[in-house]
Design a protein around this motif. Structure first.
Motif, short mmCIF file in Angstrom:
data_model
loop_
_atom_site.label_atom_id
_atom_site.label_comp_id
_atom_site.label_asym_id
_atom_site.label_seq_id
_atom_site.Cartn_x
_atom_site.Cartn_y
_atom_site.Cartn_z
N PHE A 62 0.84 -1.20 0.00
CA PHE A 62 0.00 0.00 0.00
C PHE A 62 0.87 1.25 0.00
CE2 PHE A 62 -2.59 3.41 1.67
CZ PHE A 62 -3.78 3.24 0.97
N SER A 63 1.97 1.22 0.73
CA SER A 63 2.86 2.38 0.77
C SER A 63 3.38 2.73 -0.62
CB SER A 63 4.03 2.12 1.73
OG SER A 63 4.73 0.95 1.36
N ASP A 64 3.68 1.69 -1.42
CA ASP A 64 4.13 1.93 -2.80
C ASP A 64 3.00 2.51 -3.65
OD1 ASP A 64 6.65 0.84 -2.21
OD2 ASP A 64 5.93 -1.19 -2.61
N ALA A 65 1.80 1.96 -3.48
CA ALA A 65 0.64 2.45 -4.24
C ALA A 65 0.36 3.90 -3.88
CB ALA A 65 -0.57 1.57 -3.96
N ALA A 66 0.49 4.23 -2.60
CA ALA A 66 0.25 5.61 -2.15
C ALA A 66 1.29 6.56 -2.73
CB ALA A 66 0.27 5.68 -0.62
N ALA A 67 2.52 6.08 -2.87
CA ALA A 67 3.57 6.92 -3.46
C ALA A 67 3.24 7.23 -4.92
CB ALA A 67 4.92 6.20 -3.36
N HIS A 68 2.76 6.23 -5.66
CA HIS A 68 2.34 6.46 -7.06
C HIS A 68 1.20 7.48 -7.09
CE1 HIS A 68 4.77 3.51 -9.14
NE2 HIS A 68 4.43 2.58 -8.27
N TYR A 69 0.29 7.37 -6.14
CA TYR A 69 -0.88 8.25 -6.07
C TYR A 69 -0.44 9.69 -5.82
CZ TYR A 69 -5.59 9.77 -4.67
OH TYR A 69 -6.79 10.41 -4.57
N ARG A 70 0.49 9.87 -4.92
CA ARG A 70 0.98 11.22 -4.61
C ARG A 70 1.74 11.81 -5.80
NH1 ARG A 70 0.80 13.18 0.52
NH2 ARG A 70 0.17 11.76 2.20
N LEU A 71 2.51 10.99 -6.49
CA LEU A 71 3.25 11.48 -7.65
C LEU A 71 2.31 11.96 -8.75
CD1 LEU A 71 6.15 8.87 -7.92
CD2 LEU A 71 6.35 11.31 -7.38
N ALA A 72 1.12 11.39 -8.80
CA ALA A 72 0.13 11.80 -9.80
C ALA A 72 -0.58 13.08 -9.40
CB ALA A 72 -0.89 10.67 -10.00
N GLU A 73 -0.21 13.62 -8.23
CA GLU A 73 -0.78 14.88 -7.72
C GLU A 73 -2.29 14.79 -7.56
OE1 GLU A 73 0.57 18.05 -10.21
OE2 GLU A 73 2.64 17.91 -9.51
N ARG A 74 -2.74 13.65 -7.07
CA ARG A 74 -4.15 13.51 -6.75
C ARG A 74 -4.43 14.14 -5.39
NH1 ARG A 74 -6.69 9.66 -9.99
NH2 ARG A 74 -5.58 9.59 -11.97
N SER A 75 -5.71 14.22 -5.03
CA SER A 75 -6.09 14.83 -3.75
C SER A 75 -5.49 14.03 -2.59
CB SER A 75 -7.62 14.85 -3.62
OG SER A 75 -7.99 15.29 -2.32
N HIS A 76 -4.82 14.74 -1.68
CA HIS A 76 -4.18 14.10 -0.53
C HIS A 76 -5.06 14.15 0.72
CE1 HIS A 76 -0.01 15.08 -2.47
NE2 HIS A 76 -0.73 14.20 -3.16
N ARG A 77 -6.29 14.57 0.56
CA ARG A 77 -7.17 14.73 1.72
C ARG A 77 -7.38 13.37 2.40
NH1 ARG A 77 -13.14 16.50 2.44
NH2 ARG A 77 -12.99 18.06 4.08
N PHE A 78 -7.09 13.29 3.68
CA PHE A 78 -7.24 12.09 4.51
C PHE A 78 -6.27 10.98 4.11
CE2 PHE A 78 -11.77 13.73 4.17
CZ PHE A 78 -11.67 14.52 5.31
N LEU A 79 -5.33 11.25 3.23
CA LEU A 79 -4.44 10.20 2.76
C LEU A 79 -3.44 9.77 3.83
CD1 LEU A 79 -3.48 8.37 0.52
CD2 LEU A 79 -2.12 10.26 -0.40
N SER A 80 -2.91 10.71 4.58
CA SER A 80 -1.90 10.38 5.59
C SER A 80 -2.43 9.38 6.60
CB SER A 80 -1.43 11.65 6.31
OG SER A 80 -0.79 12.53 5.42
N MET A 81 -3.68 9.53 6.96
CA MET A 81 -4.26 8.64 7.97
C MET A 81 -4.32 7.20 7.49
SD MET A 81 -8.06 8.81 9.56
CE MET A 81 -8.69 8.54 7.90
N VAL A 82 -4.76 6.99 6.26
CA VAL A 82 -4.85 5.62 5.76
C VAL A 82 -3.46 5.05 5.46
CG1 VAL A 82 -7.20 5.88 4.91
CG2 VAL A 82 -5.29 6.36 3.38
#
Length: 336
Positions: A62-82
């Motif tokens: 999941f940490s790798d998937a989240a890194a891809h998500y952040r690189l795509a500059e998607r909304s980070h709202r509530f992302l840190s918690m999950v």
């Protein structure tokens, strides 16, 4: 070339370098003990070979998937918690049921809407983004039931009474939120360089969905902003308040001075949507004007029935002219 261990000159930590199936790898094992370092590169080799044999989903965390998500500059709202919750959990083990259990564990006393918004939505967004990159399978998660409450909207009459009892900056802030549908965070962060009074436009940076939209400024709003233009400085905020917390005490006092019911900042946004819907503007247009994510959300949240039981009068409110009456009488005689 298989992975080999080595130490840098004068160093104690073991590093590794080499290649696996054509992919070059190098890095630190993080340990000065050779036995642990050998185990480290053994597990690393196993992980990469497993990914080659079974596909990326076999090793995607999941940490790798989240890194891809952040690189795509998607909304980070509530992302840190999950991210903190799932950490290095393999994505393939995150099922619909596991996500719902996570929501209940993180928010045992919260409403379904909170669990959906804070846990299910960001978790699903990260995994489905990875799926779009062919790194894993998409995930569908059943949402918790949400009880939609009819939100109390302000009216233009309420806004006018509020403005009459407020200082110019607070009056303009209220008017701006009601006539553009801006969220309070978006309104407070509005900068002078984003406002063009001549073209009657304002650029609203939409904090919730990570996008921008251009809002039209009606004449009443132009006048309200013109009243505070003398304080204009490039880079400064239009309505001067640093946060909603600094504006809230003045907001409450203005309601009390005006002798009107206290409504929150967000009720102005409710008023924008409800007023437009009641004036016959379709939900698709309302969602576009106010920056909502979908017309369905606008309809479900603001499209509640009006309490006026005389609305049927609108079906016959077309002015009747003598010519129209004579025409209908002629049609009647012809049919007779």
């Amino acid at each position: 070339m298989p992975l080999t261990l080595y130490k840098r000159p004068g160093g104690k930590i073991y590093h590794y370098r080499g290649s696996i199936n054509g992919q070059r790898l190098r890095g630190s094992t993080g340990t000065a003990k050779k036995a642990i370092a050998e185990r480290f590169i053994s597990q690393l080799e196993e992980k990469h070979w497993k990914g080659d044999f079974d596909g990326p989903e076999a090793i995607l965390r999941f940490s790798d998937a989240a890194a891809h998500y952040r690189l795509a500059e998607r909304s980070h709202r509530f992302l840190s918690m999950v991210e903190d919750y799932w950490k290095d959990t393999l994505v393939k083990s995150i099922t619909s049921g596991a996500v719902r259990k996570a929501a209940m564990a993180l928010y045992p006393k919260a409403t379904g809407a909170t669990r959906n918004r804070h846990v299910i939505v960001p978790t699903q967004a990260v995994i489905n983004h990875a799926a779009s990159l062919d790194l894993c399978s998409p995930l569908k998660v059943e949402r918790f039931p949400e009880n939609y409450k009819i939100k109390t909207p302000v009216t233009w009459e309420w806004v006018q009474a509020f403005m009459a009892a407020s200082n110019p900056h607070l009056a303009a802030l209220c008017c701006f939120m009601f006539l553009t549908g801006a969220r309070v965070s978006e309104a407070i962060n509005l900068r002078w360089e984003d406002v063009d009074l001549v073209k009657r436009r304002a650029k609203i940076r939409q904090t919730k969905i990570g996008d921008e939209r251009n809002a039209h400024l009606p004449a009443a709003l132009i006048a309200a902003i013109a009243n505070i233009e003398s304080d204009r400085e490039r880079g400064s905020k239009v309505f001067k308040y640093s946060t909603r917390s600094t504006a809230n005490p003045q907001w409450m006092k203005a309601c009390k001075r005006a002798g009107i019911p206290f409504y929150s900042f967000h009720c102005c946004r409710h008023g924008f949507a409800t007023s437009l819907l009641h004036k016959g503007v379709d939900p698709i247009t309302v969602s576009k004007l106010g920056g909502w994510k979908s017309a369905q959300h606008v309809f479900e949240t603001y499209g509640h029935a009006m309490s006026d039981d005389t609305l049927a009068d609108r079906l016959t409110d077309t002015p009747v002219t003598p010519g129209a009456v004579a025409s209908m009488q002629t049609i009647g005689k012809t049919k007779g």
